[in-house]
Write a protein that holds these residues in place. Structure first.
Motif, short mmCIF file in Angstrom:
data_model
loop_
_atom_site.label_atom_id
_atom_site.label_comp_id
_atom_site.label_asym_id
_atom_site.label_seq_id
_atom_site.Cartn_x
_atom_site.Cartn_y
_atom_site.Cartn_z
N ARG A 232 0.84 -1.19 0.00
CA ARG A 232 0.00 0.00 0.00
C ARG A 232 0.88 1.25 0.00
N PHE A 233 0.39 2.29 -0.63
CA PHE A 233 1.10 3.56 -0.68
C PHE A 233 0.21 4.68 -0.14
N GLY A 234 0.86 5.68 0.41
CA GLY A 234 0.11 6.83 0.89
C GLY A 234 0.48 8.10 0.15
N ARG A 235 0.12 9.24 0.73
CA ARG A 235 0.43 10.54 0.14
C ARG A 235 1.03 11.43 1.22
N ASN A 236 1.92 12.32 0.80
CA ASN A 236 2.57 13.23 1.74
C ASN A 236 1.80 14.54 1.85
N HIS A 237 2.17 15.35 2.84
CA HIS A 237 1.59 16.68 2.98
C HIS A 237 1.95 17.52 1.75
N HIS A 238 1.04 18.41 1.35
CA HIS A 238 1.29 19.24 0.17
C HIS A 238 0.58 20.57 0.36
N ILE A 239 1.36 21.65 0.51
CA ILE A 239 0.76 22.96 0.80
C ILE A 239 0.62 23.85 -0.43
N ASP A 240 1.15 23.41 -1.57
CA ASP A 240 1.20 24.29 -2.74
C ASP A 240 -0.11 24.36 -3.51
N ALA A 249 -24.45 32.58 1.46
CA ALA A 249 -24.08 34.00 1.61
C ALA A 249 -23.90 34.70 0.27
N GLY A 250 -24.68 34.30 -0.72
CA GLY A 250 -24.60 34.95 -2.02
C GLY A 250 -23.49 34.46 -2.93
N VAL A 251 -22.75 33.41 -2.51
CA VAL A 251 -21.72 32.86 -3.38
C VAL A 251 -22.38 32.31 -4.65
N ARG A 252 -21.84 32.66 -5.81
CA ARG A 252 -22.43 32.23 -7.08
C ARG A 252 -22.11 30.76 -7.33
N PRO A 253 -23.11 29.90 -7.42
CA PRO A 253 -22.86 28.47 -7.65
C PRO A 253 -22.06 28.23 -8.93
N GLY A 254 -21.13 27.30 -8.87
CA GLY A 254 -20.35 26.92 -10.05
C GLY A 254 -19.15 27.80 -10.32
N THR A 255 -18.94 28.85 -9.53
CA THR A 255 -17.80 29.73 -9.75
C THR A 255 -16.51 29.05 -9.30
N GLN A 256 -15.49 29.09 -10.14
CA GLN A 256 -14.19 28.53 -9.81
C GLN A 256 -13.15 29.64 -9.82
N VAL A 257 -12.34 29.69 -8.76
CA VAL A 257 -11.28 30.69 -8.65
C VAL A 257 -9.96 29.96 -8.45
N GLY A 258 -8.98 30.23 -9.28
CA GLY A 258 -7.69 29.56 -9.16
C GLY A 258 -7.67 28.26 -9.95
N ALA A 259 -6.46 27.79 -10.23
CA ALA A 259 -6.30 26.56 -11.01
C ALA A 259 -4.94 25.93 -10.71
N THR A 260 -4.80 24.66 -11.06
CA THR A 260 -3.53 23.96 -10.90
C THR A 260 -3.05 23.47 -12.25
N GLU A 270 -3.12 33.31 -11.40
CA GLU A 270 -3.15 34.10 -10.17
C GLU A 270 -3.34 33.19 -8.97
N LYS A 271 -2.42 33.25 -8.05
CA LYS A 271 -2.47 32.35 -6.90
C LYS A 271 -3.37 32.92 -5.79
N ILE A 272 -4.06 32.01 -5.13
CA ILE A 272 -4.89 32.36 -3.98
C ILE A 272 -4.22 31.77 -2.74
N ASP A 273 -3.91 32.61 -1.76
CA ASP A 273 -3.28 32.04 -0.57
C ASP A 273 -4.18 32.25 0.65
#
Length: 291
Positions: A232-240, A249-260, A270-273
């Motif tokens: 079995r294999f796992g995954r490490n921590h990843h902060i990037d 609260a008025g968030v528009r459904p389906g809106t995507q901000v940021g990408a990989t 544009e990075k979101i931190d």
């Protein structure tokens, strides 16, 4: 993620927002945190911080016994006796406050008053007896159990009663050695209750005024971690790069901000931190207070 800082002891997001708004309107305190099966995290500002604690600190809901410490009146003490005792303590504290002007005394007076309100209203809050079987089934909640599903239902009840900021924790995601069945299990534990919380807030007429934020403190690498154990294999921590979602609260459904990138390893464009998230919440919170 919780405080906007890597230094322990900074005020948590909830305490910061409540301090900015100057508004405390809750049957408990301004904020609370729930964590199934474990005590609430006390590092990095979840319960600690430099903002006055007894006014803005979150209330941990414990996994066993009274969910809030000292919620029950000690046996053998009538309600009238307790009220008289608290009134006497309040009067003595008020005399000291009038003489010294010490803000710590004012904080103590508020703490005693809040504690009494919690004792009188807290038991009703955690009693799911009046919830329908349909609601319990929607969450997968089991009264009396320490589960994430129960905490999601409790969160809806807290919001309904005016608590301004609620944090739910679900731990045990550290799948370094096996990301197979353990990941499947924790996903099953959170998927249904999380969806039910959003659906229930809408049904109770609260979703338009409530922002639901779902996410973690970091993601996981898109490649396997080299700790093979029994095939079995796992995954490490990843902060990037990792995913969060918001609803209500008025968030528009389906809106995507940021990408990989195509591997999900690095953010592109544009990075979101974390600080962007905190700043956005403070801005939106300010709009809600002004409106």
């Amino acid at each position: 993620m919780n405080t906007g800082s890597t230094r322990f002891g900074r005020p948590s997001m909830g305490r910061g927002l409540l301090t900015e708004s100057g508004a405390i309107r809750a049957i408990c305190r301004g904020s609370s945190c729930c964590n199934p099966g474990h005590e609430a995290p006390r590092r990095g500002g979840a319960v600690v911080g430099r903002i006055p604690a007894t006014t803005y600190q979150g209330v941990p809901f414990r996994s066993g016994g009274d969910p809030i410490l000292d919620l029950s009146t000690p046996k053998g003490i009538p309600a009238g006796t307790q009220e008289q005792t608290l009134a006497a303590v309040r009067d003595l504290n008020q005399m000291t406050l009038d003489e010294t002007g010490d803000t710590e005394v004012a904080t103590r007076i508020a703490a005693y008053e809040m504690a009494y309100r919690m004792q009188t209203s807290g038991p009703e809050l955690i009693d799911f007896a009046k919830e329908s079987q349909e609601t319990l089934a929607m969450y997968g909640a089991e009264p009396g159990k320490a589960t994430y599903a129960n905490n999601c239902l409790l969160a809806a009840r807290l919001v309904e009663r005016g608590v301004r900021f609620v944090q739910l924790y679900h731990t045990d995601w550290d799948h370094h050695a096996d990301i197979g069945q353990p990941l499947d299990q924790v996903c099953k534990e959170i998927d249904q209750p999380t969806a039910a919380l959003i659906r229930d807030l809408k049904r109770r007429g609260l979703l338009d005024s409530t922002l639901v934020i779902w996410g973690g403190e970091f993601g996981r690498t898109p490649m396997a971690e080299g700790r093979e154990i029994a095939g079995r294999f796992g995954r490490n921590h990843h902060i990037d790069a990792f995913t969060m979602f918001m609803a209500g609260a008025g968030v528009r459904p389906g809106t995507q901000v940021g990408a990989t990138d195509e591997l999900g390893f690095s953010s592109v464009g544009e990075k979101i931190d974390v600080h962007d998230i905190h700043a956005s919440l403070l801005y939106c919170w300010g709009l809600s207070i002004r409106s």
